[in-house]
Design an enzyme around this catalytic site. Structure first.
Site, PDB file in Angstrom:
ATOM      1  N   ASP A  53      33.182  33.640  37.369  1.00 19.48           N
ATOM      2  CA  ASP A  53      33.106  33.495  35.924  1.00 19.48           C
ATOM      3  C   ASP A  53      32.930  32.008  35.604  1.00 19.48           C
ATOM      4  O   ASP A  53      31.838  31.484  35.753  1.00 19.48           O
ATOM      5  CB  ASP A  53      34.396  34.110  35.360  1.00 19.48           C
ATOM      6  CG  ASP A  53      34.417  34.276  33.871  1.00 19.48           C
ATOM      7  OD1 ASP A  53      33.641  35.079  33.342  1.00 19.48           O
ATOM      8  OD2 ASP A  53      35.219  33.596  33.207  1.00 19.48           O
ATOM      9  N   LYS A  62      28.839  36.026  36.604  1.00 21.51           N
ATOM     10  CA  LYS A  62      28.606  35.883  35.159  1.00 21.51           C
ATOM     11  C   LYS A  62      28.153  34.439  34.921  1.00 21.51           C
ATOM     12  O   LYS A  62      28.935  33.584  34.498  1.00 21.51           O
ATOM     13  CB  LYS A  62      29.942  36.142  34.451  1.00 21.51           C
ATOM     14  CG  LYS A  62      29.870  36.956  33.175  1.00 21.51           C
ATOM     15  CD  LYS A  62      31.201  36.886  32.459  1.00 21.51           C
ATOM     16  CE  LYS A  62      32.028  38.118  32.625  1.00 21.51           C
ATOM     17  NZ  LYS A  62      33.274  38.068  31.794  1.00 21.51           N
TER      18      LYS A  62
HETATM   19  P1  XMP Z   1      36.868  32.010  37.156  1.00 23.62           P
HETATM   20  O1  XMP Z   1      36.721  31.739  35.682  1.00 23.62           O
HETATM   21  O2  XMP Z   1      37.892  31.107  37.773  1.00 23.62           O
HETATM   22  O3  XMP Z   1      37.489  33.456  37.123  1.00 23.62           O
HETATM   23  O4  XMP Z   1      35.546  32.027  37.871  1.00 23.62           O
HETATM   24  C1  XMP Z   1      37.536  34.300  38.166  1.00 23.62           C
HETATM   25  C2  XMP Z   1      38.594  35.320  37.881  1.00 23.62           C
HETATM   26  O5  XMP Z   1      38.665  35.633  36.494  1.00 23.62           O
HETATM   27  C3  XMP Z   1      38.835  37.007  36.264  1.00 23.62           C
HETATM   28  N1  XMP Z   1      37.740  37.491  35.383  1.00 23.62           N
HETATM   29  C4  XMP Z   1      37.583  38.746  34.953  1.00 23.62           C
HETATM   30  N2  XMP Z   1      38.299  39.855  35.186  1.00 23.62           N
HETATM   31  N3  XMP Z   1      36.801  41.122  33.878  1.00 23.62           N
HETATM   32  C5  XMP Z   1      37.901  41.029  34.632  1.00 23.62           C
HETATM   33  O6  XMP Z   1      38.543  42.049  34.861  1.00 23.62           O
HETATM   34  C6  XMP Z   1      36.015  40.064  33.591  1.00 23.62           C
HETATM   35  O7  XMP Z   1      35.008  40.194  32.885  1.00 23.62           O
HETATM   36  C7  XMP Z   1      36.431  38.808  34.159  1.00 23.62           C
HETATM   37  N4  XMP Z   1      35.922  37.556  34.102  1.00 23.62           N
HETATM   38  C8  XMP Z   1      36.747  36.796  34.872  1.00 23.62           C
HETATM   39  C9  XMP Z   1      38.846  37.636  37.626  1.00 23.62           C
HETATM   40  O8  XMP Z   1      40.176  37.863  38.008  1.00 23.62           O
HETATM   41  C10 XMP Z   1      38.245  36.616  38.557  1.00 23.62           C
HETATM   42  O9  XMP Z   1      38.765  36.665  39.865  1.00 23.62           O
END
Ligand code: XMP
Length: 181
Positions: free
Chosen positions: A104, A132
């Protein structure tokens, strides 16, 4: 009422997921041909993906787990906490494939890569089920990925909202009224 009733639309159905994992498993198998490595599954979200992925990789591999949490009960990325790491002998001198459910902002995997290298890993690559890219806030690309998703909060196939929906066999978008106030 079941968890299926809370889903607005299905983004990736079970058969599409199978096809995507077959492709990534073949890529990973080629990349690590002739070389032992360890799949490090980031809990809890990646456990479903990791368990399907490793069963399609015929190479010699080991499995380890790492627990990190950044979300709490909401949908906005917060501070990352590393709750559990593999033992020293599972990391030192090893080639690691860090497996996560979704890339993300990129902060989780960027931080975990640095942490595992600092603990003596020889090489750390990354494999994510979903990407994403529109949300990225740090420079971080996965070496292997199954699918890209738009900027939607997605659940299922390991991904949760407030601890629920990990057991959905597909990836779906939650009905908006369930997570907006
Ligand atoms: P980052 O922002 O550090 O986030 O790349 C990674 C973690 O964020 C959670 N995440 C999500 N979980 N639906 C979810 O259930 C989503 O759309 C989503 N976007 C981020 C997830 O735990 C991931 O490991």
């Amino acid at each position: 009422m079941t968890v299926h009733d809370d889903i607005e639309r299905v983004l990736y159905a079970e058969d599409q997921i199978k096809t995507g994992i077959d492709r990534v498993a073949a890529e990973v198998s080629r990349a690590y041909a002739g070389r032992d490595f360890t799949v490090v599954s980031v809990l809890k979200g990646s456990c479903v993906f990791a368990s399907d992925l490793i069963r399609r990789i015929p190479n010699r591999l080991e499995l380890a787990f790492l627990a990190a949490s950044s979300y709490g009960a909401g949908t906005e990325s917060g501070e990352l906490r590393i709750d559990f790491v593999p033992t020293g002998s599972e990391i030192e001198g090893r080639d690691l494939l860090l497996v996560d459910d979704i890339l993300d902002t990129g902060r989780t995997l960027a931080k975990l890569k640095v942490e595992l290298r600092a603990r003596g890993a020889r090489d750390v690559r990354t494999c994510v089920f979903l990407d994403k890219p529109s949300r990225r806030s740090v420079e971080m690309e996965a070496d292997f990925k199954c699918f890209e998703v738009e900027n939607l909060f997605v659940v299922g196939y390991g991904l949760d909202y407030a601890g629920r929906y990990r057991n959905l066999p597909y990836v779906g978008a939650l009905r908006r009224e369930l997570y907006t106030t």
